[in-house]
Write a protein that holds these residues in place. Structure first.
Motif, PDB file in Angstrom:
ATOM      1  N   ALA A  16       0.831  -1.207   0.000  1.00 10.98           N
ATOM      2  CA  ALA A  16       0.000   0.000   0.000  1.00 10.98           C
ATOM      3  C   ALA A  16       0.860   1.250   0.000  1.00 10.98           C
ATOM      4  O   ALA A  16       0.587   2.208  -0.732  1.00 10.98           O
ATOM      5  N   ALA A  17       1.908   1.245   0.818  1.00  6.01           N
ATOM      6  CA  ALA A  17       2.782   2.426   0.895  1.00  6.01           C
ATOM      7  C   ALA A  17       3.516   2.644  -0.420  1.00  6.01           C
ATOM      8  O   ALA A  17       3.523   3.749  -0.969  1.00  6.01           O
ATOM      9  N   LEU A  21       2.831   5.714  -3.050  1.00  6.59           N
ATOM     10  CA  LEU A  21       3.902   6.633  -3.464  1.00  6.59           C
ATOM     11  C   LEU A  21       4.191   6.510  -4.957  1.00  6.59           C
ATOM     12  O   LEU A  21       4.401   7.513  -5.642  1.00  6.59           O
ATOM     13  N   GLY A  22       4.190   5.279  -5.463  1.00 10.13           N
ATOM     14  CA  GLY A  22       4.432   5.085  -6.900  1.00 10.13           C
ATOM     15  C   GLY A  22       3.351   5.735  -7.741  1.00 10.13           C
ATOM     16  O   GLY A  22       3.635   6.365  -8.773  1.00 10.13           O
ATOM     17  N   LEU A  23       2.124   5.603  -7.302  1.00  4.25           N
ATOM     18  CA  LEU A  23       1.015   6.231  -8.021  1.00  4.25           C
ATOM     19  C   LEU A  23       1.155   7.747  -7.997  1.00  4.25           C
ATOM     20  O   LEU A  23       0.957   8.419  -9.019  1.00  4.25           O
ATOM     21  N   ALA A  24       1.509   8.302  -6.823  1.00  3.80           N
ATOM     22  CA  ALA A  24       1.672   9.755  -6.721  1.00  3.80           C
ATOM     23  C   ALA A  24       2.800  10.245  -7.623  1.00  3.80           C
ATOM     24  O   ALA A  24       2.657  11.257  -8.327  1.00  3.80           O
ATOM     25  N   PRO A  49      -0.349  11.955   3.298  1.00  2.84           N
ATOM     26  CA  PRO A  49      -1.564  11.572   4.047  1.00  2.84           C
ATOM     27  C   PRO A  49      -2.382  10.478   3.350  1.00  2.84           C
ATOM     28  O   PRO A  49      -2.941   9.607   4.010  1.00  2.84           O
ATOM     29  N   ILE A  50      -2.373  10.504   2.013  1.00  7.05           N
ATOM     30  CA  ILE A  50      -3.104   9.469   1.280  1.00  7.05           C
ATOM     31  C   ILE A  50      -2.424   8.111   1.480  1.00  7.05           C
ATOM     32  O   ILE A  50      -3.084   7.095   1.708  1.00  7.05           O
ATOM     33  N   VAL A  51      -1.108   8.111   1.430  1.00 10.30           N
ATOM     34  CA  VAL A  51      -0.359   6.868   1.617  1.00 10.30           C
ATOM     35  C   VAL A  51      -0.564   6.338   3.034  1.00 10.30           C
ATOM     36  O   VAL A  51      -0.818   5.141   3.236  1.00 10.30           O
ATOM     37  N   ILE A  52      -0.486   7.213   4.016  1.00  6.00           N
ATOM     38  CA  ILE A  52      -0.697   6.797   5.409  1.00  6.00           C
ATOM     39  C   ILE A  52      -2.108   6.246   5.590  1.00  6.00           C
ATOM     40  O   ILE A  52      -2.313   5.243   6.275  1.00  6.00           O
ATOM     41  N   THR A  53      -3.068   6.873   4.930  1.00  3.25           N
ATOM     42  CA  THR A  53      -4.444   6.391   4.998  1.00  3.25           C
ATOM     43  C   THR A  53      -4.557   4.995   4.387  1.00  3.25           C
ATOM     44  O   THR A  53      -5.246   4.121   4.928  1.00  3.25           O
ATOM     45  N   CYS A  54      -3.876   4.778   3.262  1.00  2.00           N
ATOM     46  CA  CYS A  54      -3.905   3.450   2.632  1.00  2.00           C
ATOM     47  C   CYS A  54      -3.304   2.391   3.556  1.00  2.00           C
ATOM     48  O   CYS A  54      -3.864   1.303   3.711  1.00  2.00           O
ATOM     49  N   VAL A  55      -2.185   2.709   4.185  1.00  2.20           N
ATOM     50  CA  VAL A  55      -1.561   1.768   5.113  1.00  2.20           C
ATOM     51  C   VAL A  55      -2.496   1.517   6.298  1.00  2.20           C
ATOM     52  O   VAL A  55      -2.687   0.376   6.734  1.00  2.20           O
ATOM     53  N   GLY A  56      -3.087   2.582   6.804  1.00  2.00           N
ATOM     54  CA  GLY A  56      -4.033   2.437   7.912  1.00  2.00           C
ATOM     55  C   GLY A  56      -5.222   1.559   7.550  1.00  2.00           C
ATOM     56  O   GLY A  56      -5.683   0.750   8.368  1.00  2.00           O
ATOM     57  N   MET A  57      -5.699   1.711   6.313  1.00  2.00           N
ATOM     58  CA  MET A  57      -6.835   0.885   5.873  1.00  2.00           C
ATOM     59  C   MET A  57      -6.441  -0.581   5.801  1.00  2.00           C
ATOM     60  O   MET A  57      -7.205  -1.463   6.198  1.00  2.00           O
TER      61      MET A  57
END
Length: 179
Positions: A16-17, A21-24, A49-57
């Motif tokens: 996810a991380a 990041l790769g997508l961004a 924040p989007i990456v952290i949210t993905c990891v959190g999910m």
């Protein structure tokens, strides 16, 4: 925490991380192909924040799955305990009925009145004189007098002797041989 933070959870968090990041980075390079490294890093910080949210999910999904498995195991354990309880009640039902009949027969041999039999049975169940009085809608003094009559007719010294009369031989000896 190590219990649920297993290899699969770490792998999915990393995917996810890195994927976020790769997508961004990919979207930023497509949008502005001549971007400088500093600008790219600043844009990546914006997407953090989007990456952290993905990891959190990912972590949340893994934790939820784990809790669901534990919940199902608990439900299964409760169902097994309920079934065992039902089997025990069914198995012991005949024995308990036989015991009640044997106790009542002994009460009749002692020539107890109906009221004295009721009081004696409630004493065996462990109720206090006050509780018996409330149940029978009588005074506590009357219950104590009926209890004394039970003990006298049975030739017993009191409540403990009454309980021991019926229960002593029902209890299996302990491993140490104490009866």
């Amino acid at each position: 925490m190590d219990d649920w933070w297993n290899t699969r959870t770490r792998l999915w968090s990393a995917v996810a991380a890195v994927g976020g990041l790769g997508l961004a980075v990919g979207l930023e390079l497509i949008d502005e192909p001549d971007i400088t490294l500093v600008e790219l890093l600043l844009e990546l910080l914006k997407s953090l924040p989007i990456v952290i949210t993905c990891v959190g999910m990912v972590l949340l999904f893994q934790l939820t799955r784990r809790q669901r498995v534990e919940h199902l195991a608990l439900l299964q354990g409760l169902d097994e305990a309920r079934q065992q309880g039902e089997r025990w009640r069914a198995d012991s039902h005949l024995l308990l009925n036989g015991l009640s009949e044997a106790i009542d027969l002994q009460f009749r041999r002692w020539s107890l009145t109906e009221a004295e039999r009721q009081v004696a049975m409630l004493l065996l169940k462990g109720l206090s004189s006050k509780e018996i009085a409330v149940m029978r809608q009588s005074s506590e003094r009357t219950v104590r007098e009926q209890a004394r009559a039970v003990y006298a007719k049975a030739g017993l010294s009191g409540r403990a002797a009454l309980s021991a009369y019926f229960l002593e031989d029902l209890l299996a000896p302990s491993a140490q041989g104490v009866r």
